[in-house]
Design a protein around this motif. Structure first.
Motif, PDB file in Angstrom:
ATOM      1  N   ARG A  20       0.845  -1.200   0.000  1.00  0.00           N
ATOM      2  CA  ARG A  20       0.000   0.000   0.000  1.00  0.00           C
ATOM      3  C   ARG A  20       0.870   1.235   0.000  1.00  0.00           C
ATOM      4  N   ASP A  21       0.304   2.350  -0.420  1.00  0.00           N
ATOM      5  CA  ASP A  21       0.976   3.630  -0.212  1.00  0.00           C
ATOM      6  C   ASP A  21       0.605   4.096   1.201  1.00  0.00           C
ATOM      7  N   ILE A  22       1.619   4.435   1.987  1.00  0.00           N
ATOM      8  CA  ILE A  22       1.382   4.766   3.396  1.00  0.00           C
ATOM      9  C   ILE A  22       1.533   6.265   3.632  1.00  0.00           C
ATOM     10  N   ARG A  23       0.551   6.830   4.265  1.00  0.00           N
ATOM     11  CA  ARG A  23       0.606   8.260   4.617  1.00  0.00           C
ATOM     12  C   ARG A  23       0.847   8.409   6.126  1.00  0.00           C
ATOM     13  N   GLY A  24       0.995   9.651   6.545  1.00  0.00           N
ATOM     14  CA  GLY A  24       1.395   9.938   7.924  1.00  0.00           C
ATOM     15  C   GLY A  24       0.436   9.500   9.013  1.00  0.00           C
ATOM     16  N   LEU A  94      -7.905  14.554   2.420  1.00  0.00           N
ATOM     17  CA  LEU A  94      -6.931  13.472   2.210  1.00  0.00           C
ATOM     18  C   LEU A  94      -5.589  13.793   2.850  1.00  0.00           C
ATOM     19  N   LYS A  95      -5.012  12.774   3.489  1.00  0.00           N
ATOM     20  CA  LYS A  95      -3.648  12.913   4.012  1.00  0.00           C
ATOM     21  C   LYS A  95      -2.761  12.357   2.901  1.00  0.00           C
ATOM     22  N   LEU A  96      -1.897  13.193   2.348  1.00  0.00           N
ATOM     23  CA  LEU A  96      -1.180  12.787   1.134  1.00  0.00           C
ATOM     24  C   LEU A  96       0.327  12.673   1.318  1.00  0.00           C
ATOM     25  N   GLU A  97       0.772  12.623   2.547  1.00  0.00           N
ATOM     26  CA  GLU A  97       2.210  12.474   2.805  1.00  0.00           C
ATOM     27  C   GLU A  97       2.427  12.059   4.260  1.00  0.00           C
ATOM     28  N   GLY A  98       3.656  11.601   4.534  1.00  0.00           N
ATOM     29  CA  GLY A  98       4.017  11.252   5.905  1.00  0.00           C
ATOM     30  C   GLY A  98       5.445  11.679   6.179  1.00  0.00           C
ATOM     31  N   LEU A 138      12.141  -1.722  -4.136  1.00  0.00           N
ATOM     32  CA  LEU A 138      12.318  -1.439  -2.697  1.00  0.00           C
ATOM     33  C   LEU A 138      10.979  -1.325  -1.985  1.00  0.00           C
ATOM     34  N   TRP A 139       9.957  -0.888  -2.720  1.00  0.00           N
ATOM     35  CA  TRP A 139       8.609  -0.787  -2.142  1.00  0.00           C
ATOM     36  C   TRP A 139       8.109  -2.184  -1.754  1.00  0.00           C
ATOM     37  N   LEU A 140       8.342  -3.151  -2.647  1.00  0.00           N
ATOM     38  CA  LEU A 140       7.893  -4.530  -2.376  1.00  0.00           C
ATOM     39  C   LEU A 140       8.722  -5.171  -1.264  1.00  0.00           C
ATOM     40  N   GLY A 150       5.581   5.441   1.541  1.00  0.00           N
ATOM     41  CA  GLY A 150       4.697   6.400   0.876  1.00  0.00           C
ATOM     42  C   GLY A 150       5.491   7.198  -0.139  1.00  0.00           C
ATOM     43  N   TRP A 151       4.866   7.460  -1.272  1.00  0.00           N
ATOM     44  CA  TRP A 151       5.518   8.250  -2.331  1.00  0.00           C
ATOM     45  C   TRP A 151       4.902   9.635  -2.291  1.00  0.00           C
ATOM     46  N   VAL A 152       5.721  10.643  -2.055  1.00  0.00           N
ATOM     47  CA  VAL A 152       5.219  12.022  -1.963  1.00  0.00           C
ATOM     48  C   VAL A 152       5.640  12.782  -3.217  1.00  0.00           C
ATOM     49  N   SER A 153       4.674  13.032  -4.090  1.00  0.00           N
ATOM     50  CA  SER A 153       5.052  13.688  -5.349  1.00  0.00           C
ATOM     51  C   SER A 153       4.565  15.135  -5.433  1.00  0.00           C
ATOM     52  N   ILE A 154       3.864  15.593  -4.389  1.00  0.00           N
ATOM     53  CA  ILE A 154       3.349  16.967  -4.423  1.00  0.00           C
ATOM     54  C   ILE A 154       4.439  17.882  -3.844  1.00  0.00           C
ATOM     55  N   LEU A 155       5.528  17.943  -4.568  1.00  0.00           N
ATOM     56  CA  LEU A 155       6.721  18.682  -4.145  1.00  0.00           C
ATOM     57  C   LEU A 155       7.379  19.280  -5.379  1.00  0.00           C
ATOM     58  N   GLU A 189      -6.660   3.395  -0.715  1.00  0.00           N
ATOM     59  CA  GLU A 189      -7.595   4.334  -0.086  1.00  0.00           C
ATOM     60  C   GLU A 189      -8.414   5.090  -1.135  1.00  0.00           C
ATOM     61  N   LEU A 190      -7.751   5.446  -2.253  1.00  0.00           N
ATOM     62  CA  LEU A 190      -8.454   6.224  -3.285  1.00  0.00           C
ATOM     63  C   LEU A 190      -9.538   5.390  -3.975  1.00  0.00           C
ATOM     64  N   GLU A 191      -9.394   4.063  -3.911  1.00  0.00           N
ATOM     65  CA  GLU A 191     -10.449   3.174  -4.429  1.00  0.00           C
ATOM     66  C   GLU A 191     -11.616   3.154  -3.421  1.00  0.00           C
TER      67      GLU A 191
HETATM   68  C1  LIG Z   1       4.580   7.904  -8.927  1.00  0.00           C
HETATM   69  C2  LIG Z   1       3.636   7.911  -7.748  1.00  0.00           C
HETATM   70  C3  LIG Z   1       3.421   9.102  -7.073  1.00  0.00           C
HETATM   71  C4  LIG Z   1       2.549   9.120  -5.964  1.00  0.00           C
HETATM   72  N1  LIG Z   1       2.376  10.289  -5.260  1.00  0.00           N
HETATM   73  C5  LIG Z   1       1.597  10.301  -4.170  1.00  0.00           C
HETATM   74  C6  LIG Z   1       1.446  11.469  -3.367  1.00  0.00           C
HETATM   75  O1  LIG Z   1       2.032  12.514  -3.616  1.00  0.00           O
HETATM   76  N2  LIG Z   1       0.671  11.395  -2.275  1.00  0.00           N
HETATM   77  C7  LIG Z   1      -0.014  10.259  -1.937  1.00  0.00           C
HETATM   78  O2  LIG Z   1      -0.718  10.263  -0.931  1.00  0.00           O
HETATM   79  N3  LIG Z   1       0.118   9.134  -2.666  1.00  0.00           N
HETATM   80  C8  LIG Z   1       0.896   9.127  -3.765  1.00  0.00           C
HETATM   81  N4  LIG Z   1       1.043   7.982  -4.493  1.00  0.00           N
HETATM   82  C9  LIG Z   1       0.338   6.768  -4.071  1.00  0.00           C
HETATM   83  C10 LIG Z   1      -0.871   6.482  -4.932  1.00  0.00           C
HETATM   84  O3  LIG Z   1      -1.924   7.347  -4.604  1.00  0.00           O
HETATM   85  C11 LIG Z   1      -1.264   5.025  -4.669  1.00  0.00           C
HETATM   86  O4  LIG Z   1      -0.224   4.210  -5.124  1.00  0.00           O
HETATM   87  C12 LIG Z   1      -2.546   4.627  -5.344  1.00  0.00           C
HETATM   88  O5  LIG Z   1      -3.632   5.358  -4.830  1.00  0.00           O
HETATM   89  C13 LIG Z   1      -2.843   3.132  -5.161  1.00  0.00           C
HETATM   90  O6  LIG Z   1      -2.851   2.804  -3.788  1.00  0.00           O
HETATM   91  P1  LIG Z   1      -1.855   1.763  -3.145  1.00  0.00           P
HETATM   92  O7  LIG Z   1      -0.458   2.167  -3.506  1.00  0.00           O
HETATM   93  O8  LIG Z   1      -2.118   1.829  -1.677  1.00  0.00           O
HETATM   94  O9  LIG Z   1      -2.195   0.423  -3.725  1.00  0.00           O
HETATM   95  C14 LIG Z   1       1.891   7.940  -5.581  1.00  0.00           C
HETATM   96  C15 LIG Z   1       2.151   6.744  -6.265  1.00  0.00           C
HETATM   97  C16 LIG Z   1       3.012   6.724  -7.327  1.00  0.00           C
HETATM   98  C17 LIG Z   1       3.297   5.420  -8.029  1.00  0.00           C
END
Ligand SMILES: Cc1cc2nc3c(=O)[nH]c(=O)nc-3n(C[C@H](O)[C@H](O)[C@H](O)COP(=O)(O)O)c2cc1C
Length: 207
Positions: A20-24, A94-98, A138-140, A150-155, A189-191
């Motif tokens: 999963r993508d993990i937020r804070g 939405l919490k979008l970073e950690g 590395l994520w896996l 968690g991947w933070v791309s809003i930077l 979470e977005l699903e």
């Molecule tokens: C390239 C990339 C950038 C992402 N950037 C963000 C981000 O800035 N903030 C965030 O909360 N999630 C970010 N995500 C996570 C995605 O929202 C998440 O992978 C997607 O909703 C599917 O959920 P899951 O990873 O939990 O399966 C990013 C994922 C990828 C692959």
């Protein structure tokens, strides 16, 4: 030649499905051992790369002040992002970073080549795609160790580079946050909130 069993395949599938993508709001305060961190970074290091160029560079960010500065950059960029989406109310919740809550941050850069790279002659982005392969590895591996990422791309990449003092030969590909978590959600979470739907295999085009 190593042959894998059905059990091995099932484990790989479970790791992929439960990544999963993990937020804070999910990170807990627990140290990651250096040995485990090495294993996770080694997984990145064995990713495929164009011309075996291995163009990734990792910078571990533990320093609190630097992380605070990066977080402030996130806040600025996120304010701009909020205005872009129609469903502003949902977006704002939405919490979008950690960045501050995770155990460490990991900035992943692409090192621009100083020579021609085999395979990167027609499509110049192949090096950057190779760095993304390393991130997925590395994520896996982190997930296999029950560590969230968690991947933070809003930077703004330029601002991140300036804060971290990174040379211009490097391009930011991913700003990641890593740490142990209180839970891994079953679904993205977005699903769950209905922001996007999961893609079906039916979308594949056969020619
Ligand atoms: C390239 C990339 C950038 C992402 N950037 C963000 C981000 O800035 N903030 C965030 O909360 N999630 C970010 N995500 C996570 C995605 O929202 C998440 O992978 C997607 O909703 C599917 O959920 P899951 O990873 O939990 O399966 C990013 C994922 C990828 C692959």
């Amino acid at each position: 030649m190593k042959k894998f069993t059905k059990d091995n395949i099932n484990i790989l599938k479970q790791i992929m499905l439960s990544r999963r993508d993990i937020r804070g709001n999910k990170f807990i305060k627990k140290r990651i051992d250096n040995d485990i961190l090495d294993e996770i970074l080694s997984a990145a290091n064995c990713a495929p790369s164009v011309g075996f160029s291995q163009p990734w560079k990792f910078v571990i960010v533990k320093n609190k002040e630097k992380r605070d500065e990066i977080y402030q950059e996130f806040v600025k960029e996120n304010e701009k992002a909020k205005k872009i989406f129609k469903n502003k109310k949902i977006y704002s919740k939405l919490k979008l970073e950690g960045i501050k809550e995770s155990y460490l941050n990991l900035a992943v850069f692409y090192e621009k080549p100083k020579k021609e790279i085999l395979g990167q002659t027609s499509q110049k982005k192949m090096g950057e795609y190779s760095v993304v392969c390393a991130i997925q590895n590395l994520w896996l591996m982190a997930r296999a160790y029950n560590i969230g990422l968690g991947w933070v791309s809003i930077l703004n990449p330029k601002k991140v580079k300036k804060i971290l003092g990174i040379k211009k030969e490097y391009k930011l590909v991913g700003y990641l946050t890593l740490g142990y978590v209180d839970e891994f959600l079953d679904k993205p979470e977005l699903e769950t909130i209905g922001w996007e739907k999961k893609k079906s295999l039916k979308d594949i085009k056969i020619i």
